[in-house]
Design a protein around this motif. Sequence first.
Motif, mmCIF file in Angstrom:
data_model
loop_
_atom_site.group_PDB
_atom_site.id
_atom_site.type_symbol
_atom_site.label_atom_id
_atom_site.label_comp_id
_atom_site.label_asym_id
_atom_site.label_seq_id
_atom_site.Cartn_x
_atom_site.Cartn_y
_atom_site.Cartn_z
ATOM 1 N N LEU A 116 0.830 -1.197 0.000
ATOM 2 C CA LEU A 116 0.000 0.000 0.000
ATOM 3 C C LEU A 116 0.864 1.246 0.000
ATOM 4 C CD1 LEU A 116 -2.818 1.274 0.210
ATOM 5 C CD2 LEU A 116 -2.555 1.184 2.685
ATOM 6 N N ILE A 117 1.917 1.272 0.793
ATOM 7 C CA ILE A 117 2.825 2.421 0.831
ATOM 8 C C ILE A 117 3.518 2.601 -0.510
ATOM 9 C CG2 ILE A 117 4.949 3.306 1.879
ATOM 10 C CD1 ILE A 117 3.969 2.026 4.530
ATOM 11 N N VAL A 118 3.960 1.498 -1.122
ATOM 12 C CA VAL A 118 4.587 1.574 -2.454
ATOM 13 C C VAL A 118 3.596 2.136 -3.466
ATOM 14 C CG1 VAL A 118 5.496 0.180 -4.354
ATOM 15 C CG2 VAL A 118 6.279 -0.228 -2.025
ATOM 16 N N ALA A 119 2.343 1.707 -3.394
ATOM 17 C CA ALA A 119 1.323 2.194 -4.320
ATOM 18 C C ALA A 119 1.084 3.687 -4.143
ATOM 19 C CB ALA A 119 0.022 1.421 -4.120
ATOM 20 N N VAL A 120 1.039 4.145 -2.900
ATOM 21 C CA VAL A 120 0.818 5.574 -2.649
ATOM 22 C C VAL A 120 1.993 6.399 -3.168
ATOM 23 C CG1 VAL A 120 0.608 7.305 -0.828
ATOM 24 C CG2 VAL A 120 -0.743 5.218 -0.708
ATOM 25 N N ILE A 121 3.198 5.957 -2.899
ATOM 26 C CA ILE A 121 4.386 6.685 -3.367
ATOM 27 C C ILE A 121 4.431 6.692 -4.892
ATOM 28 C CG2 ILE A 121 6.909 6.639 -3.444
ATOM 29 C CD1 ILE A 121 6.828 5.596 -0.541
ATOM 30 N N ALA A 122 4.165 5.544 -5.525
ATOM 31 C CA ALA A 122 4.185 5.472 -6.987
ATOM 32 C C ALA A 122 3.072 6.336 -7.584
ATOM 33 C CB ALA A 122 4.034 4.026 -7.442
ATOM 34 N N GLY A 123 1.932 6.390 -6.925
ATOM 35 C CA GLY A 123 0.837 7.224 -7.408
ATOM 36 C C GLY A 123 1.173 8.700 -7.343
ATOM 37 N N VAL A 124 1.828 9.110 -6.266
ATOM 38 C CA VAL A 124 2.228 10.511 -6.120
ATOM 39 C C VAL A 124 3.262 10.889 -7.181
ATOM 40 C CG1 VAL A 124 3.452 12.125 -4.599
ATOM 41 C CG2 VAL A 124 1.667 10.661 -3.669
ATOM 42 N N LEU A 125 4.156 9.955 -7.499
ATOM 43 C CA LEU A 125 5.201 10.234 -8.477
ATOM 44 C C LEU A 125 4.724 10.074 -9.922
ATOM 45 C CD1 LEU A 125 8.261 8.548 -6.741
ATOM 46 C CD2 LEU A 125 7.681 10.974 -6.814
ATOM 47 N N GLY A 126 3.517 9.547 -10.113
ATOM 48 C CA GLY A 126 2.951 9.467 -11.453
ATOM 49 C C GLY A 126 3.178 8.154 -12.171
ATOM 50 N N PHE A 127 3.600 7.130 -11.468
ATOM 51 C CA PHE A 127 3.786 5.830 -12.090
ATOM 52 C C PHE A 127 2.479 5.051 -11.978
ATOM 53 C CE2 PHE A 127 8.069 6.871 -10.382
ATOM 54 C CZ PHE A 127 8.701 7.041 -11.597
ATOM 55 N N GLY A 128 1.569 5.273 -12.917
ATOM 56 C CA GLY A 128 0.223 4.698 -12.837
ATOM 57 C C GLY A 128 0.190 3.193 -12.845
ATOM 58 N N GLY A 129 0.937 2.565 -13.735
ATOM 59 C CA GLY A 129 0.917 1.105 -13.825
ATOM 60 C C GLY A 129 1.462 0.441 -12.581
#
Length: 58
Positions: A9-22
């Motif tokens: 979940l933390i990885v998903a939130v960080i990736a979402g903030v940085l714009g890595f949608g996939g």
Amino acid sequence: MLYWAIVCLIVAVIAGVLGFGGIAGTAAGFAKILFFIFLVLLVISLVANALRGKGPKP
């Protein structure tokens, strides 16, 4: 197992903030699956303890 769900979940939130949608979508999906597996195991454990007649230890 709950630890891995929280990590994903933390990885998903960080990736979402940085714009890595996939990557965010994949990590969020994986975290969701692990979370529901954890919930099912929790319910099975509670039912098994209730059927044995043992309560939680004080």
